[in-house]
Design a protein around this motif. Structure first.
Motif, PDB file in Angstrom:
ATOM      1  N   LEU A 298       1.375  -1.509  -0.235  1.00  0.00           N
ATOM      2  CA  LEU A 298       0.182  -0.267   0.125  1.00  0.00           C
ATOM      3  C   LEU A 298       0.765   1.381  -0.104  1.00  0.00           C
ATOM      4  CD1 LEU A 298      -2.672  -0.775   2.899  1.00  0.00           C
ATOM      5  CD2 LEU A 298      -2.712  -1.064   0.303  1.00  0.00           C
ATOM      6  N   THR A 299       0.829   2.117  -0.900  1.00  0.00           N
ATOM      7  CA  THR A 299       1.486   3.003  -0.961  1.00  0.00           C
ATOM      8  C   THR A 299       0.096   4.797  -0.907  1.00  0.00           C
ATOM      9  OG1 THR A 299       1.356   3.043  -3.526  1.00  0.00           O
ATOM     10  CG2 THR A 299       2.885   2.776  -2.339  1.00  0.00           C
ATOM     11  N   PRO A 300       0.953   5.682  -0.520  1.00  0.00           N
ATOM     12  CA  PRO A 300      -0.624   7.373  -0.683  1.00  0.00           C
ATOM     13  C   PRO A 300      -0.692   7.359  -2.283  1.00  0.00           C
ATOM     14  CG  PRO A 300       2.103   7.847   0.554  1.00  0.00           C
ATOM     15  CD  PRO A 300       1.552   6.637   0.128  1.00  0.00           C
ATOM     16  N   ASP A 301      -1.755   6.511  -2.557  1.00  0.00           N
ATOM     17  CA  ASP A 301      -2.272   7.121  -3.519  1.00  0.00           C
ATOM     18  C   ASP A 301      -3.727   8.505  -4.129  1.00  0.00           C
ATOM     19  OD1 ASP A 301      -0.286   4.986  -4.618  1.00  0.00           O
ATOM     20  OD2 ASP A 301      -1.731   3.492  -4.139  1.00  0.00           O
ATOM     21  N   THR A 302      -4.451   8.114  -2.972  1.00  0.00           N
ATOM     22  CA  THR A 302      -5.377   8.734  -3.078  1.00  0.00           C
ATOM     23  C   THR A 302      -5.225  10.551  -2.561  1.00  0.00           C
ATOM     24  OG1 THR A 302      -5.899   8.868  -0.769  1.00  0.00           O
ATOM     25  CG2 THR A 302      -6.481   7.212  -2.781  1.00  0.00           C
ATOM     26  N   ALA A 303      -5.651  11.873  -2.966  1.00  0.00           N
ATOM     27  CA  ALA A 303      -5.458  13.149  -2.690  1.00  0.00           C
ATOM     28  C   ALA A 303      -5.852  13.151  -0.911  1.00  0.00           C
ATOM     29  CB  ALA A 303      -7.083  13.665  -3.024  1.00  0.00           C
ATOM     30  N   ASP A 304      -6.695  12.010   0.030  1.00  0.00           N
ATOM     31  CA  ASP A 304      -6.348  12.946   1.578  1.00  0.00           C
ATOM     32  C   ASP A 304      -5.165  11.533   1.791  1.00  0.00           C
ATOM     33  OD1 ASP A 304      -8.978  13.563   1.419  1.00  0.00           O
ATOM     34  OD2 ASP A 304      -9.876  11.067   0.951  1.00  0.00           O
ATOM     35  N   GLU A 305      -4.547  11.489   1.331  1.00  0.00           N
ATOM     36  CA  GLU A 305      -2.941  10.516   1.698  1.00  0.00           C
ATOM     37  C   GLU A 305      -1.815  11.439   1.087  1.00  0.00           C
ATOM     38  OE1 GLU A 305      -4.393   6.228   1.350  1.00  0.00           O
ATOM     39  OE2 GLU A 305      -3.814   6.683  -0.358  1.00  0.00           O
ATOM     40  N   LYS A 306      -1.769  12.288   0.170  1.00  0.00           N
ATOM     41  CA  LYS A 306      -1.076  12.679  -0.649  1.00  0.00           C
ATOM     42  C   LYS A 306      -1.016  14.904   0.215  1.00  0.00           C
ATOM     43  CE  LYS A 306      -0.686  11.309  -4.978  1.00  0.00           C
ATOM     44  NZ  LYS A 306      -0.667  11.123  -6.223  1.00  0.00           N
ATOM     45  N   GLN A 307      -1.978  14.660   1.068  1.00  0.00           N
ATOM     46  CA  GLN A 307      -2.285  15.989   1.422  1.00  0.00           C
ATOM     47  C   GLN A 307      -2.975  16.146   2.702  1.00  0.00           C
ATOM     48  OE1 GLN A 307      -3.273  18.981  -1.345  1.00  0.00           O
ATOM     49  NE2 GLN A 307      -2.451  21.042   0.005  1.00  0.00           N
ATOM     50  N   GLY A 308      -2.701  16.805   4.107  1.00  0.00           N
ATOM     51  CA  GLY A 308      -3.204  16.938   5.059  1.00  0.00           C
ATOM     52  C   GLY A 308      -1.917  16.899   5.928  1.00  0.00           C
ATOM     53  N   GLN A 309      -2.329  17.009   7.737  1.00  0.00           N
ATOM     54  CA  GLN A 309      -1.123  17.318   8.461  1.00  0.00           C
ATOM     55  C   GLN A 309      -0.189  17.051   7.833  1.00  0.00           C
ATOM     56  OE1 GLN A 309      -1.393  17.460  13.135  1.00  0.00           O
ATOM     57  NE2 GLN A 309      -2.646  15.878  12.659  1.00  0.00           N
ATOM     58  N   VAL A 310       0.226  15.515   7.323  1.00  0.00           N
ATOM     59  CA  VAL A 310       1.522  15.593   6.433  1.00  0.00           C
ATOM     60  C   VAL A 310       1.808  14.558   5.813  1.00  0.00           C
ATOM     61  CG1 VAL A 310       4.198  14.054   7.535  1.00  0.00           C
ATOM     62  CG2 VAL A 310       2.151  15.078   8.971  1.00  0.00           C
ATOM     63  N   ASN A 311       1.926  15.775   4.479  1.00  0.00           N
ATOM     64  CA  ASN A 311       1.731  14.914   3.284  1.00  0.00           C
ATOM     65  C   ASN A 311       2.566  13.718   3.072  1.00  0.00           C
ATOM     66  OD1 ASN A 311       0.276  17.066   3.294  1.00  0.00           O
ATOM     67  ND2 ASN A 311       2.000  17.849   2.033  1.00  0.00           N
ATOM     68  N   ASN A 312       2.160  13.016   1.984  1.00  0.00           N
ATOM     69  CA  ASN A 312       2.137  11.690   1.256  1.00  0.00           C
ATOM     70  C   ASN A 312       1.941  10.240   2.548  1.00  0.00           C
ATOM     71  OD1 ASN A 312       2.889  12.303  -1.496  1.00  0.00           O
ATOM     72  ND2 ASN A 312       4.061  13.518  -0.236  1.00  0.00           N
ATOM     73  N   VAL A 313       1.161  10.507   3.501  1.00  0.00           N
ATOM     74  CA  VAL A 313       1.276   9.304   4.560  1.00  0.00           C
ATOM     75  C   VAL A 313       0.661   8.384   4.284  1.00  0.00           C
ATOM     76  CG1 VAL A 313       1.152   8.819   7.132  1.00  0.00           C
ATOM     77  CG2 VAL A 313       2.880  10.669   5.974  1.00  0.00           C
ATOM     78  N   LEU A 314       0.670   7.347   4.305  1.00  0.00           N
ATOM     79  CA  LEU A 314      -0.207   5.795   4.355  1.00  0.00           C
ATOM     80  C   LEU A 314       0.692   4.903   5.725  1.00  0.00           C
ATOM     81  CD1 LEU A 314      -2.086   3.851   1.843  1.00  0.00           C
ATOM     82  CD2 LEU A 314      -1.374   2.076   4.076  1.00  0.00           C
ATOM     83  N   PHE A 315       0.035   4.917   6.966  1.00  0.00           N
ATOM     84  CA  PHE A 315       0.554   4.791   7.719  1.00  0.00           C
ATOM     85  C   PHE A 315      -0.507   3.185   8.277  1.00  0.00           C
ATOM     86  CE2 PHE A 315       1.696   4.127  12.554  1.00  0.00           C
ATOM     87  CZ  PHE A 315       2.808   4.051  12.250  1.00  0.00           C
ATOM     88  N   SER A 316      -0.055   2.064   7.822  1.00  0.00           N
ATOM     89  CA  SER A 316      -0.465   0.954   8.755  1.00  0.00           C
ATOM     90  C   SER A 316      -0.645   0.620  10.190  1.00  0.00           C
ATOM     91  CB  SER A 316      -0.790   0.189   7.866  1.00  0.00           C
ATOM     92  OG  SER A 316      -1.549   0.154   6.351  1.00  0.00           O
ATOM     93  N   GLU A 317      -1.460   0.444  10.531  1.00  0.00           N
ATOM     94  CA  GLU A 317      -1.295   0.633  12.106  1.00  0.00           C
ATOM     95  C   GLU A 317      -2.691  -1.260  12.593  1.00  0.00           C
ATOM     96  OE1 GLU A 317      -0.415   3.869  14.303  1.00  0.00           O
ATOM     97  OE2 GLU A 317      -1.483   2.512  15.730  1.00  0.00           O
ATOM     98  N   ALA A 318      -3.189  -1.327  11.520  1.00  0.00           N
ATOM     99  CA  ALA A 318      -4.405  -2.585  12.293  1.00  0.00           C
ATOM    100  C   ALA A 318      -4.682  -3.346  11.094  1.00  0.00           C
ATOM    101  CB  ALA A 318      -5.601  -2.220  12.485  1.00  0.00           C
ATOM    102  N   CYS A 319      -4.451  -5.006  11.175  1.00  0.00           N
ATOM    103  CA  CYS A 319      -5.166  -5.343  10.253  1.00  0.00           C
ATOM    104  C   CYS A 319      -5.934  -6.798  10.624  1.00  0.00           C
ATOM    105  CB  CYS A 319      -3.912  -6.262   9.704  1.00  0.00           C
ATOM    106  SG  CYS A 319      -3.510  -7.527   8.099  1.00  0.00           S
ATOM    107  N   VAL A 320      -6.791  -7.462  10.112  1.00  0.00           N
ATOM    108  CA  VAL A 320      -8.084  -7.871  11.149  1.00  0.00           C
ATOM    109  C   VAL A 320      -8.495  -8.245   9.461  1.00  0.00           C
ATOM    110  CG1 VAL A 320      -8.429  -6.487  12.894  1.00  0.00           C
ATOM    111  CG2 VAL A 320     -10.278  -6.946  10.818  1.00  0.00           C
ATOM    112  N   GLN A 321      -9.017 -10.617  10.327  1.00  0.00           N
ATOM    113  CA  GLN A 321      -9.944 -11.040   9.094  1.00  0.00           C
ATOM    114  C   GLN A 321     -11.145 -10.782   9.768  1.00  0.00           C
ATOM    115  OE1 GLN A 321      -9.819 -15.157   7.923  1.00  0.00           O
ATOM    116  NE2 GLN A 321      -8.383 -14.998   8.001  1.00  0.00           N
ATOM    117  N   PHE A 322     -11.876 -10.949   8.272  1.00  0.00           N
ATOM    118  CA  PHE A 322     -13.005 -10.652   9.290  1.00  0.00           C
ATOM    119  C   PHE A 322     -13.901 -11.078   7.617  1.00  0.00           C
ATOM    120  CE2 PHE A 322     -17.056  -7.277   9.905  1.00  0.00           C
ATOM    121  CZ  PHE A 322     -17.407  -8.183  11.399  1.00  0.00           C
ATOM    122  N   LYS A 323     -15.405 -11.704   8.489  1.00  0.00           N
ATOM    123  CA  LYS A 323     -15.931 -11.817   6.739  1.00  0.00           C
ATOM    124  C   LYS A 323     -15.250 -12.127   5.628  1.00  0.00           C
ATOM    125  CE  LYS A 323     -19.833 -10.152   9.230  1.00  0.00           C
ATOM    126  NZ  LYS A 323     -20.681  -9.315   8.991  1.00  0.00           N
TER     127      LYS A 323
END
Length: 346
Positions: A298-323
């Motif tokens: 996963l990389t910061p590809d969308t506008a919400d990930e490219k610009q914000g409080q800290v630009n160009n950040v996709l920071f993964s912190e949770a991973c679950v299996q569900f349904k």
């Protein structure tokens, strides 16, 4: 709702036990307790790696709520667990002063979440007077163990621990590695290893190892450097994502975050992306990883990930299996909370 002045009145409170009586009396929160079931009923352990991630088309799934002061500026960087056939999120929220507290949300489909009105976790101690940040959650014998970052004026950034049985009332046990000047991002394997200890990887420049016999008191072995940056997209630093997941062959799949040191190829300088490594705490308890993917999933590809409080950040912190699918929850530009999905391997 807890006002900013109410939160700050707790900053130097000497009590270790942080209990909010409003939470115990508030109707509508999931009735989680020691008897609550954990995990998806049709769970299948993964092989390494988990591939074919697709970002949810309606991201972000959570953002700031102007009507609640404690989460009026930003919402991001969650931890997650499947409890009683729900995905339960604990997420980081910031108010107008950028002091971080932790909120609770839950969902029956993994995408549409109901939020609790008040923070479930907030600064009460001197070592966290500027915020409680970036939780990571495991559960052992009915008790939740949460690592988080305590940020303070006097101590800077410290990796801390708290426990709970219901996700509402928490017992803070303090900094995990009090003698380390700067520590954060602790991801714990939720099974005791053959050496009789639990293993945790922590750090935000490279990954270090710490061990514990009780999940509360942690020590560092002499050879504690577990993994370093070796790939183009992670040259600046690597940092733990969610707690590792045990694979079908008895190893562990570790999701982590990496930062590019310069702009080249498909990567922008200071870009945060998500990768995976395979670790073996039995054969190689002190590292290095057995394998890692050469490119991020996963990389910061969308506008919400490219610009914000800290630009160009996709920071993964949770991973679950569900349904029948894997769900990865992440912060977008330190501003919003998003999710991506991947199929469960047959």
């Amino acid at each position: 709702m807890l006002s900013q002045s109410f939160l700050l009145s707790f900053l130097l409170c000497p009590l270790v036990l942080a209990v909010n009586p409003l939470l115990s009396e508030k109707a509508g929160t999931p009735p989680i307790n020691r008897n609550s079931t954990q995990g998806d009923s049709s769970y299948r352990a993964p092989y390494f790696p988990i591939l074919n991630w697709t970002q949810y088309e309606n991201n972000p799934i959570l953002g700031a709520n102007q009507a609640r002061g404690w989460e009026s500026s930003y919402v991001y960087n969650p931890t997650a667990m499947v409890i009683d056939d729900m995905v339960v999120l604990i997420y980081r929220a910031q108010n107008s002063s950028l002091i971080s507290t932790l909120g609770l949300a839950w969902s029956t489909d993994g995408y549409n979440f109901t939020r609790y009105t008040d923070p479930i976790f907030y600064p009460t101690e001197s070592y966290e007077n500027r915020g409680t940040e970036d939780p990571r959650l495991i559960r052992v014998n009915g008790t939740f163990y949460m690592t988080y970052t305590g940020y303070s004026d006097s101590d800077g950034v410290k990796l801390c621990m708290a426990t709970s049985v219901d996700l509402l009332n928490w017992n803070k046990t303090g900094p995990v590695l009090p003698d380390i000047e700067h520590s954060k991002s602790g991801a714990i394997l939720d099974e005791i290893q053959p050496d009789g200890t639990y293993h945790m990887h922590w750090g935000d420049d490279q990954l270090y190892l710490a061990t514990s016999i009780d999940l509360i008191h942690w020590t560092m072995p002499t050879n504690n450097t577990y993994a370093t940056s070796i790939l183009e997209w992670e040259q600046a630093l690597i940092e733990s994502g969610p707690p590792p997941v045990k694979t079908r062959d008895g190893k562990w799949l570790k999701v982590y975050n990496g930062v590019a040191s310069q702009t080249q190829g498909n990567y922008v300088k200071q870009q945060y992306s998500t990768g995976q490594m395979l670790i073996d705490p039995i054969t190689f308890p002190y590292g290095p990883p057995v394998a890692r993917l050469e490119t991020p999933v996963l990389t910061p590809d969308t506008a919400d990930e490219k610009q914000g409080q800290v630009n160009n950040v996709l920071f993964s912190e949770a991973c679950v299996q569900f349904k029948g699918q894997w769900l990865m929850y992440f912060g977008e530009a330190d501003t919003y909370l998003g999710v991506a999905s991947a199929p469960v391997q047959p």
